[in-house]
Design a protein around this motif. Structure first.
Motif, PDB file in Angstrom:
ATOM      1  N   ASP A 172       0.818  -1.212   0.000  1.00 30.61           N
ATOM      2  CA  ASP A 172       0.000   0.000   0.000  1.00 30.61           C
ATOM      3  C   ASP A 172       0.854   1.266   0.000  1.00 30.61           C
ATOM      4  O   ASP A 172       0.327   2.357  -0.207  1.00 30.61           O
ATOM      5  CB  ASP A 172      -0.927   0.020   1.225  1.00 30.61           C
ATOM      6  CG  ASP A 172      -1.910  -1.132   1.219  1.00 30.61           C
ATOM      7  OD1 ASP A 172      -2.263  -1.583   0.115  1.00 30.61           O
ATOM      8  OD2 ASP A 172      -2.305  -1.584   2.312  1.00 30.61           O
ATOM      9  N   VAL A 173       2.153   1.130   0.238  1.00 33.38           N
ATOM     10  CA  VAL A 173       3.040   2.293   0.333  1.00 33.38           C
ATOM     11  C   VAL A 173       3.869   2.473  -0.933  1.00 33.38           C
ATOM     12  O   VAL A 173       3.991   3.587  -1.452  1.00 33.38           O
ATOM     13  CB  VAL A 173       3.962   2.161   1.565  1.00 33.38           C
ATOM     14  CG1 VAL A 173       4.969   3.306   1.599  1.00 33.38           C
ATOM     15  CG2 VAL A 173       3.136   2.150   2.850  1.00 33.38           C
ATOM     16  N   LEU A 174       4.420   1.373  -1.463  1.00 30.82           N
ATOM     17  CA  LEU A 174       5.298   1.460  -2.631  1.00 30.82           C
ATOM     18  C   LEU A 174       4.529   1.144  -3.902  1.00 30.82           C
ATOM     19  O   LEU A 174       3.622   0.295  -3.897  1.00 30.82           O
ATOM     20  CB  LEU A 174       6.465   0.469  -2.488  1.00 30.82           C
ATOM     21  CG  LEU A 174       7.398   0.692  -1.285  1.00 30.82           C
ATOM     22  CD1 LEU A 174       8.484  -0.368  -1.268  1.00 30.82           C
ATOM     23  CD2 LEU A 174       7.998   2.080  -1.321  1.00 30.82           C
ATOM     24  N   PRO A 175       4.840   1.800  -5.014  1.00 32.31           N
ATOM     25  CA  PRO A 175       4.166   1.507  -6.286  1.00 32.31           C
ATOM     26  C   PRO A 175       4.544   0.128  -6.797  1.00 32.31           C
ATOM     27  O   PRO A 175       5.546  -0.462  -6.391  1.00 32.31           O
ATOM     28  CB  PRO A 175       4.680   2.623  -7.216  1.00 32.31           C
ATOM     29  CG  PRO A 175       5.982   3.049  -6.617  1.00 32.31           C
ATOM     30  CD  PRO A 175       5.838   2.888  -5.144  1.00 32.31           C
ATOM     31  N   ASP A 176       3.712  -0.380  -7.702  1.00 34.34           N
ATOM     32  CA  ASP A 176       3.925  -1.728  -8.238  1.00 34.34           C
ATOM     33  C   ASP A 176       5.039  -1.695  -9.277  1.00 34.34           C
ATOM     34  O   ASP A 176       4.828  -1.379 -10.445  1.00 34.34           O
ATOM     35  CB  ASP A 176       2.617  -2.247  -8.856  1.00 34.34           C
ATOM     36  CG  ASP A 176       2.738  -3.698  -9.291  1.00 34.34           C
ATOM     37  OD1 ASP A 176       3.752  -4.325  -8.935  1.00 34.34           O
ATOM     38  OD2 ASP A 176       1.826  -4.195  -9.970  1.00 34.34           O
ATOM     39  N   ASN A 177       6.251  -2.006  -8.838  1.00 32.50           N
ATOM     40  CA  ASN A 177       7.398  -2.051  -9.745  1.00 32.50           C
ATOM     41  C   ASN A 177       8.428  -3.022  -9.178  1.00 32.50           C
ATOM     42  O   ASN A 177       8.156  -3.738  -8.219  1.00 32.50           O
ATOM     43  CB  ASN A 177       8.008  -0.658  -9.939  1.00 32.50           C
ATOM     44  CG  ASN A 177       8.305   0.032  -8.614  1.00 32.50           C
ATOM     45  OD1 ASN A 177       8.495  -0.626  -7.582  1.00 32.50           O
ATOM     46  ND2 ASN A 177       8.353   1.353  -8.627  1.00 32.50           N
ATOM     47  N   ARG A 178       9.602  -3.039  -9.794  1.00 36.15           N
ATOM     48  CA  ARG A 178      10.641  -3.971  -9.340  1.00 36.15           C
ATOM     49  C   ARG A 178      11.069  -3.669  -7.910  1.00 36.15           C
ATOM     50  O   ARG A 178      11.350  -4.596  -7.133  1.00 36.15           O
ATOM     51  CB  ARG A 178      11.851  -3.887 -10.276  1.00 36.15           C
ATOM     52  CG  ARG A 178      13.032  -4.736  -9.813  1.00 36.15           C
ATOM     53  CD  ARG A 178      14.190  -4.592 -10.772  1.00 36.15           C
ATOM     54  NE  ARG A 178      15.412  -5.178 -10.243  1.00 36.15           N
ATOM     55  CZ  ARG A 178      15.732  -6.465 -10.331  1.00 36.15           C
ATOM     56  NH1 ARG A 178      14.883  -7.308 -10.922  1.00 36.15           N
ATOM     57  NH2 ARG A 178      16.866  -6.919  -9.835  1.00 36.15           N
ATOM     58  N   LEU A 179      11.120  -2.395  -7.563  1.00 38.14           N
ATOM     59  CA  LEU A 179      11.522  -2.032  -6.209  1.00 38.14           C
ATOM     60  C   LEU A 179      10.616  -2.694  -5.176  1.00 38.14           C
ATOM     61  O   LEU A 179      11.090  -3.273  -4.185  1.00 38.14           O
ATOM     62  CB  LEU A 179      11.489  -0.517  -6.058  1.00 38.14           C
ATOM     63  CG  LEU A 179      11.793   0.035  -4.656  1.00 38.14           C
ATOM     64  CD1 LEU A 179      13.190  -0.361  -4.220  1.00 38.14           C
ATOM     65  CD2 LEU A 179      11.622   1.549  -4.628  1.00 38.14           C
ATOM     66  N   ARG A 180       9.311  -2.625  -5.379  1.00 39.92           N
ATOM     67  CA  ARG A 180       8.391  -3.257  -4.439  1.00 39.92           C
ATOM     68  C   ARG A 180       8.537  -4.774  -4.454  1.00 39.92           C
ATOM     69  O   ARG A 180       8.434  -5.437  -3.418  1.00 39.92           O
ATOM     70  CB  ARG A 180       6.944  -2.876  -4.774  1.00 39.92           C
ATOM     71  CG  ARG A 180       5.962  -3.291  -3.689  1.00 39.92           C
ATOM     72  CD  ARG A 180       4.561  -2.819  -3.991  1.00 39.92           C
ATOM     73  NE  ARG A 180       3.874  -3.718  -4.895  1.00 39.92           N
ATOM     74  CZ  ARG A 180       2.611  -3.554  -5.294  1.00 39.92           C
ATOM     75  NH1 ARG A 180       1.935  -2.496  -4.881  1.00 39.92           N
ATOM     76  NH2 ARG A 180       2.040  -4.403  -6.122  1.00 39.92           N
ATOM     77  N   GLY A 181       8.832  -5.332  -5.631  1.00 44.46           N
ATOM     78  CA  GLY A 181       9.039  -6.772  -5.717  1.00 44.46           C
ATOM     79  C   GLY A 181      10.239  -7.226  -4.894  1.00 44.46           C
ATOM     80  O   GLY A 181      10.204  -8.282  -4.254  1.00 44.46           O
ATOM     81  N   VAL A 182      11.309  -6.424  -4.900  1.00 48.93           N
ATOM     82  CA  VAL A 182      12.488  -6.776  -4.098  1.00 48.93           C
ATOM     83  C   VAL A 182      12.163  -6.670  -2.614  1.00 48.93           C
ATOM     84  O   VAL A 182      12.526  -7.535  -1.810  1.00 48.93           O
ATOM     85  CB  VAL A 182      13.671  -5.862  -4.463  1.00 48.93           C
ATOM     86  CG1 VAL A 182      14.841  -6.129  -3.529  1.00 48.93           C
ATOM     87  CG2 VAL A 182      14.085  -6.080  -5.913  1.00 48.93           C
ATOM     88  N   VAL A 183      11.464  -5.604  -2.211  1.00 49.92           N
ATOM     89  CA  VAL A 183      11.155  -5.391  -0.799  1.00 49.92           C
ATOM     90  C   VAL A 183      10.224  -6.479  -0.274  1.00 49.92           C
ATOM     91  O   VAL A 183      10.391  -6.967   0.849  1.00 49.92           O
ATOM     92  CB  VAL A 183      10.531  -3.991  -0.603  1.00 49.92           C
ATOM     93  CG1 VAL A 183      10.042  -3.823   0.834  1.00 49.92           C
ATOM     94  CG2 VAL A 183      11.543  -2.910  -0.934  1.00 49.92           C
ATOM     95  N   THR A 184       9.239  -6.896  -1.066  1.00 51.41           N
ATOM     96  CA  THR A 184       8.290  -7.914  -0.617  1.00 51.41           C
ATOM     97  C   THR A 184       8.806  -9.326  -0.783  1.00 51.41           C
ATOM     98  O   THR A 184       8.201 -10.271  -0.274  1.00 51.41           O
ATOM     99  CB  THR A 184       6.965  -7.781  -1.387  1.00 51.41           C
ATOM    100  OG1 THR A 184       7.220  -7.907  -2.802  1.00 51.41           O
ATOM    101  CG2 THR A 184       6.318  -6.429  -1.106  1.00 51.41           C
TER     102      THR A 184
END
Length: 535
Positions: free
Chosen positions: A257-269
């Motif tokens: 809900d905080v980070l946009p749907d991109n590679r960055l969020r994929g790495v964090v999750t």
């Protein structure tokens, strides 16, 4: 060793005991008050019942009217007192004469106060009598015609009521003691459970750890992001806020809900797994690592560390370009030395005309390439870039050509986006051609075609190569952070250049597409910023 009063167990114990003691004391005081009133009321009702019952016995009225010559009333009153548990039963005539009394000396004597029950009503209360303070009931004695001829006074002394109350209080005190003992045991168990959860740390130690953690988290130049098992953010330091561009209070919110749907969020999750993963934002090139946190053999979440590699990566790429240019200049120096040797030998042999012709031929070839580019490209910066890339590519046996139809003569206000985009695309194309195993032994290894143009205020760029190309199923991934088909070189991270180009182009309002008809081809459009001409 810490003092007992400072340990977590002792604090909990004293707190529980204090709360229970105060609660029990208040409850005991309330119970004492209520019970005392209830006991007094019960005693009054008991004496009332005895007095009324005895006042309606016909033999009592007959004996009172006759003056009790046979002392029947004394024996009757004593029997009733003994059987009912009353403290005293006094039968009084109309004139106030006592016909019975626990104190034989008072039998036959008159009472000091009036005979109040002659009014036909029962009088109750707690008053002071000859035997002491007591709960008392005075009921009239009725004759056969229903007229009051005397009264029956029945009482329970306060001392007798107190004995009953004391028995009840003993049970209450026993219950209170059991409750306090249970509270002590529960507080010790609670303290042990808390100590187990807090790994045996005392409150002061926990406070010190929290302070140290806050100082460390917000004092380092590396972003730290803590995520609990449900995917919610529970730790976020200032550097992570800056690098991830997070505003406001987000602790407790889910990462998705905080980070946009991109590679960055994929790495964090954790959707994108690996070590030292690269993610590109609009402002930064980030390297992230996601590590699990295990506390007491339990999965407590994950910690994501974030490093800003923007400046370092730019320096590495700049160094790589400079090194490539240096290598090309070294090769040119070698080539020029060979040419100078040829001229020197021709002059030594006396072939002046041949030396002159050879010198003019070299000068024409060198000027031809630069003049051709300058005639089509109006920007000196872009021209210099193309000439430099041509020289570097030639050292790797790759030919870089400018499409004959290319024209970019309109002055540009900001040439940095063009140079950055074009430079990265040419570098990628040259790498693809030079590393193509199919062209080993060929001369040249392949060709890179560059096309530049401007139409309706939009700059159009195209870079194509004769390399192995991109498979159709990977065309959508070429702009994803970290995607690359090449091996890392000289510490530089692959899969970053195209991602940076894509961010730059889209941020400036342009478009970039990748196709692979025969080799790879990248087409870019950028809004043109015209340079203001000062007259």
């Amino acid at each position: 060793m810490p003092r007992m009063g400072r340990t977590l167990a002792s604090r909990i114990l004293f707190a529980v005991l204090g709360i229970m003691a105060v609660t029990m004391a208040l409850g005991l005081a309330l119970f004492t008050r209520v019970t005392s009133r209830a006991t007094d009321q019960q005693a009054v009702e008991q004496t009332r019942s005895i007095a009324v019952s005895l006042g309606h016995v016909p033999q009592v009225a007959t004996a009172v009217e006759a003056g009790d010559p046979d002392h029947v009333l004394r024996r009757l009153a004593e029997a009733v007192r003994r059987d009912s548990g009353a403290s005293y039963v006094v039968i009084i005539g109309r004139d106030g004469t006592r016909y019975s009394h626990p104190n034989p000396a008072l039998v036959g004597q008159k009472i000091e106060e009036p005979v109040v029950a002659l009014d036909g009503r029962v009088h109750t209360g707690v008053d002071q009598g000859s035997l002491g303070r007591s709960a008392n009931a005075r009921a009239p004695i009725f004759d056969a015609n229903g007229r009051p001829v005397g009264e029956v006074s029945v009482g329970l002394l306060e001392s007798e009521v107190g004995v009953r109350f004391t028995h009840e209080m003993a049970d209450v005190l026993l219950y209170t003691g059991a409750a306090l003992a249970l509270g002590v045991g529960a507080s010790l168990l609670l303290a042990r459970g808390i100590k187990r959860v807090t790994f045996g740390l005392e409150p002061a130690e926990i406070v010190a750890l929290v302070q140290e953690r806050e100082a460390m988290l917000h004092g380092i130049r590396e972003g730290v992001l803590g995520i609990d098992p449900s995917g919610r953010i529970n730790v976020l330091n200032d550097e992570a806020r800056r690098l991830l561009d997070i505003q406001g209070a987000v602790l407790g919110q889910r990462v998705v809900d905080v980070l946009p749907d991109n590679r960055l969020r994929g790495v964090v999750t954790g959707e994108v797994a690996g070590q030292d993963l690269v993610a590109v934002t609009d402002e930064h090139l980030l390297v992230l690592n996601r590590m699990p946190v295990v506390v007491g053999e339990r999965q407590a979440g994950w910690v994501v560390t974030i490093r800003d590699r923007t400046e370092l990566e730019a320096l590495l790429r700049q160094l790589d370009s400079v090194e490539g240019l240096t290598t090309a200049l070294r090769a040119q120096e070698h080539e020029f030395s060979n040419r100078l040797h040829v001229l020197s030998v021709l002059l030594e042999l006396g072939e002046v005309d041949e030396a002159t012709r050879y010198s003019r031929h070299l000068q024409a070839d060198t000027a031809l390439v630069g003049e051709e580019v300058r005639s089509r490209i109006g920007s000196p910066v872009v021209t210099a870039l193309l000439l430099a890339k041509t020289t570097v590519a030639a050292e790797r046996d790759v030919r870089v050509r400018l499409d004959p139809a290319s024209r970019l003569t309109t002055p540009v206000a900001d040439e940095v986006p063009i140079v950055t985009v074009l430079g990265n695309l040419i570098d990628n194309a040259v790498d693809a051609v030079a590393d193509d195993p199919r062209t080993v032994g060929d001369h040249p290894r392949g060709e890179v075609m560059v096309s530049l143009g401007c139409e309706d205020g939009v700059i159009q760029m195209s870079v194509s190569d004769t390399g192995p190309g991109i498979s159709a199923d990977r065309l959508d991934d070429v702009f994803v952070d970290g995607f690359s088909t090449k091996e890392p070189r000289r510490g530089m991270r692959r899969g970053v250049g195209l991602a940076l180009v894509h961010r730059l182009v889209t941020r400036d309002g342009g478009t970039i597409t990748a196709t692979s008809p025969d080799g790879a081809r990248f087409d870019v459009t950028l809004p043109m910023r015209r340079k203001e001409v000062v007259e």
